[in-house]
Design a protein around this motif. Sequence first.
Motif, PDB file in Angstrom:
ATOM      1  N   VAL A 111      -5.501   9.172   2.807  1.00  0.00           N
ATOM      2  CA  VAL A 111      -5.229   8.099   1.850  1.00  0.00           C
ATOM      3  C   VAL A 111      -4.987   6.741   2.511  1.00  0.00           C
ATOM      4  O   VAL A 111      -5.319   5.701   1.953  1.00  0.00           O
ATOM      5  N   GLY A 112      -4.433   6.730   3.720  1.00  0.00           N
ATOM      6  CA  GLY A 112      -4.164   5.458   4.380  1.00  0.00           C
ATOM      7  C   GLY A 112      -5.163   5.093   5.460  1.00  0.00           C
ATOM      8  O   GLY A 112      -5.002   4.085   6.148  1.00  0.00           O
ATOM      9  N   MET A 117     -10.383   3.691   2.231  1.00  0.00           N
ATOM     10  CA  MET A 117     -10.000   2.358   1.769  1.00  0.00           C
ATOM     11  C   MET A 117     -10.607   1.983   0.417  1.00  0.00           C
ATOM     12  O   MET A 117      -9.975   1.294  -0.377  1.00  0.00           O
ATOM     13  N   ASN A 118     -11.821   2.426   0.150  1.00  0.00           N
ATOM     14  CA  ASN A 118     -12.511   2.024  -1.080  1.00  0.00           C
ATOM     15  C   ASN A 118     -12.500   3.099  -2.164  1.00  0.00           C
ATOM     16  O   ASN A 118     -13.293   3.030  -3.106  1.00  0.00           O
ATOM     17  N   PHE A 119     -11.576   4.059  -2.044  1.00  0.00           N
ATOM     18  CA  PHE A 119     -11.578   5.180  -2.982  1.00  0.00           C
ATOM     19  C   PHE A 119     -10.254   5.333  -3.727  1.00  0.00           C
ATOM     20  O   PHE A 119      -9.868   6.451  -4.089  1.00  0.00           O
ATOM     21  N   TYR A 120      -9.574   4.234  -3.988  1.00  0.00           N
ATOM     22  CA  TYR A 120      -8.278   4.318  -4.671  1.00  0.00           C
ATOM     23  C   TYR A 120      -8.373   5.084  -5.989  1.00  0.00           C
ATOM     24  O   TYR A 120      -7.601   6.005  -6.256  1.00  0.00           O
ATOM     25  N   ASP A 121      -9.333   4.704  -6.836  1.00  0.00           N
ATOM     26  CA  ASP A 121      -9.455   5.336  -8.149  1.00  0.00           C
ATOM     27  C   ASP A 121      -9.706   6.837  -8.035  1.00  0.00           C
ATOM     28  O   ASP A 121      -9.188   7.624  -8.846  1.00  0.00           O
ATOM     29  N   THR A 122     -10.486   7.235  -7.050  1.00  0.00           N
ATOM     30  CA  THR A 122     -10.773   8.667  -6.864  1.00  0.00           C
ATOM     31  C   THR A 122      -9.529   9.410  -6.396  1.00  0.00           C
ATOM     32  O   THR A 122      -9.251  10.529  -6.852  1.00  0.00           O
ATOM     33  N   PHE A 123      -8.765   8.795  -5.486  1.00  0.00           N
ATOM     34  CA  PHE A 123      -7.516   9.416  -5.034  1.00  0.00           C
ATOM     35  C   PHE A 123      -6.585   9.654  -6.219  1.00  0.00           C
ATOM     36  O   PHE A 123      -5.973  10.727  -6.349  1.00  0.00           O
ATOM     37  N   VAL A 124      -6.465   8.650  -7.096  1.00  0.00           N
ATOM     38  CA  VAL A 124      -5.589   8.773  -8.263  1.00  0.00           C
ATOM     39  C   VAL A 124      -6.092   9.876  -9.190  1.00  0.00           C
ATOM     40  O   VAL A 124      -5.308  10.713  -9.661  1.00  0.00           O
ATOM     41  N   LYS A 146       2.580   6.747  -1.601  1.00  0.00           N
ATOM     42  CA  LYS A 146       1.461   6.161  -0.865  1.00  0.00           C
ATOM     43  C   LYS A 146       0.494   5.465  -1.823  1.00  0.00           C
ATOM     44  O   LYS A 146       0.003   4.362  -1.546  1.00  0.00           O
ATOM     45  N   LEU A 147       0.226   6.096  -2.948  1.00  0.00           N
ATOM     46  CA  LEU A 147      -0.698   5.525  -3.918  1.00  0.00           C
ATOM     47  C   LEU A 147      -0.150   4.231  -4.516  1.00  0.00           C
ATOM     48  O   LEU A 147      -0.908   3.314  -4.847  1.00  0.00           O
ATOM     49  N   LYS A 148       1.157   4.144  -4.637  1.00  0.00           N
ATOM     50  CA  LYS A 148       1.778   2.913  -5.144  1.00  0.00           C
ATOM     51  C   LYS A 148       1.502   1.745  -4.205  1.00  0.00           C
ATOM     52  O   LYS A 148       1.084   0.657  -4.642  1.00  0.00           O
ATOM     53  N   TYR A 149       1.700   1.965  -2.895  1.00  0.00           N
ATOM     54  CA  TYR A 149       1.453   0.904  -1.920  1.00  0.00           C
ATOM     55  C   TYR A 149      -0.049   0.633  -1.753  1.00  0.00           C
ATOM     56  O   TYR A 149      -0.460  -0.503  -1.505  1.00  0.00           O
ATOM     57  N   PHE A 150      -0.843   1.690  -1.891  1.00  0.00           N
ATOM     58  CA  PHE A 150      -2.294   1.540  -1.845  1.00  0.00           C
ATOM     59  C   PHE A 150      -2.740   0.589  -2.965  1.00  0.00           C
ATOM     60  O   PHE A 150      -3.510  -0.359  -2.745  1.00  0.00           O
ATOM     61  N   LYS A 151      -2.239   0.818  -4.179  1.00  0.00           N
ATOM     62  CA  LYS A 151      -2.645   0.017  -5.338  1.00  0.00           C
ATOM     63  C   LYS A 151      -2.308  -1.458  -5.165  1.00  0.00           C
ATOM     64  O   LYS A 151      -3.129  -2.339  -5.446  1.00  0.00           O
ATOM     65  N   GLN A 152      -1.105  -1.749  -4.700  1.00  0.00           N
ATOM     66  CA  GLN A 152      -0.673  -3.144  -4.626  1.00  0.00           C
ATOM     67  C   GLN A 152      -1.296  -3.902  -3.455  1.00  0.00           C
ATOM     68  O   GLN A 152      -1.188  -5.127  -3.376  1.00  0.00           O
ATOM     69  N   SER A 153      -1.987  -3.178  -2.565  1.00  0.00           N
ATOM     70  CA  SER A 153      -2.563  -3.836  -1.394  1.00  0.00           C
ATOM     71  C   SER A 153      -4.083  -3.794  -1.372  1.00  0.00           C
ATOM     72  O   SER A 153      -4.706  -4.233  -0.407  1.00  0.00           O
ATOM     73  N   LYS A 154      -4.696  -3.277  -2.435  1.00  0.00           N
ATOM     74  CA  LYS A 154      -6.152  -3.158  -2.428  1.00  0.00           C
ATOM     75  C   LYS A 154      -6.816  -4.448  -2.902  1.00  0.00           C
ATOM     76  O   LYS A 154      -6.168  -5.310  -3.526  1.00  0.00           O
ATOM     77  N   TYR A 256       1.790  -3.868   2.549  1.00  0.00           N
ATOM     78  CA  TYR A 256       0.332  -4.024   2.630  1.00  0.00           C
ATOM     79  C   TYR A 256      -0.363  -2.737   3.063  1.00  0.00           C
ATOM     80  O   TYR A 256      -1.540  -2.756   3.389  1.00  0.00           O
ATOM     81  N   PHE A 257       0.390  -1.638   3.066  1.00  0.00           N
ATOM     82  CA  PHE A 257      -0.152  -0.302   3.337  1.00  0.00           C
ATOM     83  C   PHE A 257      -0.896  -0.274   4.674  1.00  0.00           C
ATOM     84  O   PHE A 257      -2.021   0.205   4.781  1.00  0.00           O
ATOM     85  N   VAL A 258      -0.225  -0.801   5.699  1.00  0.00           N
ATOM     86  CA  VAL A 258      -0.809  -0.864   7.040  1.00  0.00           C
ATOM     87  C   VAL A 258      -0.365   0.363   7.827  1.00  0.00           C
ATOM     88  O   VAL A 258       0.827   0.540   8.092  1.00  0.00           O
ATOM     89  N   ASN A 259      -1.313   1.196   8.203  1.00  0.00           N
ATOM     90  CA  ASN A 259      -1.013   2.422   8.942  1.00  0.00           C
ATOM     91  C   ASN A 259      -1.499   2.373  10.384  1.00  0.00           C
ATOM     92  O   ASN A 259      -1.301   3.319  11.143  1.00  0.00           O
ATOM     93  N   GLY A 260      -2.152   1.284  10.750  1.00  0.00           N
ATOM     94  CA  GLY A 260      -2.643   1.125  12.113  1.00  0.00           C
ATOM     95  C   GLY A 260      -3.185  -0.279  12.290  1.00  0.00           C
ATOM     96  O   GLY A 260      -3.397  -1.008  11.315  1.00  0.00           O
TER      97      GLY A 260
END
Length: 299
Positions: A111-112, A117-124, A146-154, A256-260
């Motif tokens: 997820v991170g 990166m371009n699959f937020y809707d599919t993850f949800v 994780k999905l919460k931070y993913f959403k606000q940073s996409k 900003y959902f930064v994992n690396g």
Amino acid sequence: MKKINLLFLVFIFFASHMCFAQDEAAIEKEILELHKPTKKIRDSIFGLQKAIVSKIEIEKDSIIKNQLILQLDDLENVKDQNDINELKLDFVFAKNHPNSPRALKLIRIHVGRFIGMNFYDTFVEVFENFTPEIKNSEKGLEMAEKLKYFKQSKVGSPAPDFEAKDINSKNISLANFKGKKYILIDFWASWCGPCREELPYIKELYKKYQAQGFEIISVTKDENSDLWKKAIAKEQIEAWKHISILENNSSIDKDYFVNGVPHKVLIDKNGIIIGKWKGSGEINKHDLQKQLKTIFEAE
């Protein structure tokens, strides 16, 4: 009678536990089979990359060396696409196993990452398909966060605001740039080789567009402030803004959902995220350059 009932309950508990373990073992076997084709491709790519790296190490001709480096970059892009293909298979698998903790783990680890990166809707969609027991488990709740931070940073989301002191102890607020400038947030670290390799082209972009309303805010994940400051001086990148997560006790990387690193986020004048790049590579460079060129030529 009570003793018999107790023994019966113990038997049911262990029987159900064994069935669950067998189910998960079967699922693990299914996953290994599912990944066989993509693993074969991945192993092949690793072999080719290893051979090219060996050639680069001994090559004296700079032109040939650059050609080999480009080949290496092309292989990295092929590997990324193979990983994306595997992720798509994992999505289908997880949807078909909505009560499996292993299926949740299968998608949670992606997820991170860059490939997700371009699959937020599919993850949800896949996550919502899991049973309540899976979603409310410890790992399920972690996934929801994780999905919460993913959403606000996409891309397309309002950029999370932040306030911090920069390297010169001056206050910086993202809100202060709204309506005035495009912002590139560059998450990096002095110890990150790919981050520093990108700095020459980042400097060129800043030099080219800074007068037209382009600003860079570099956010370091360094835990040693001296090394961070020495790297800024050595790379001669004092011209733009610099923030330390450590010195500010900031959660900006989490927001900003930064994992690396490297990890870049482009924000328009309305405060909307319009670009996001995880990792390094020529494709990311060209994409950022193309987007900035389109923006500033259009204006």
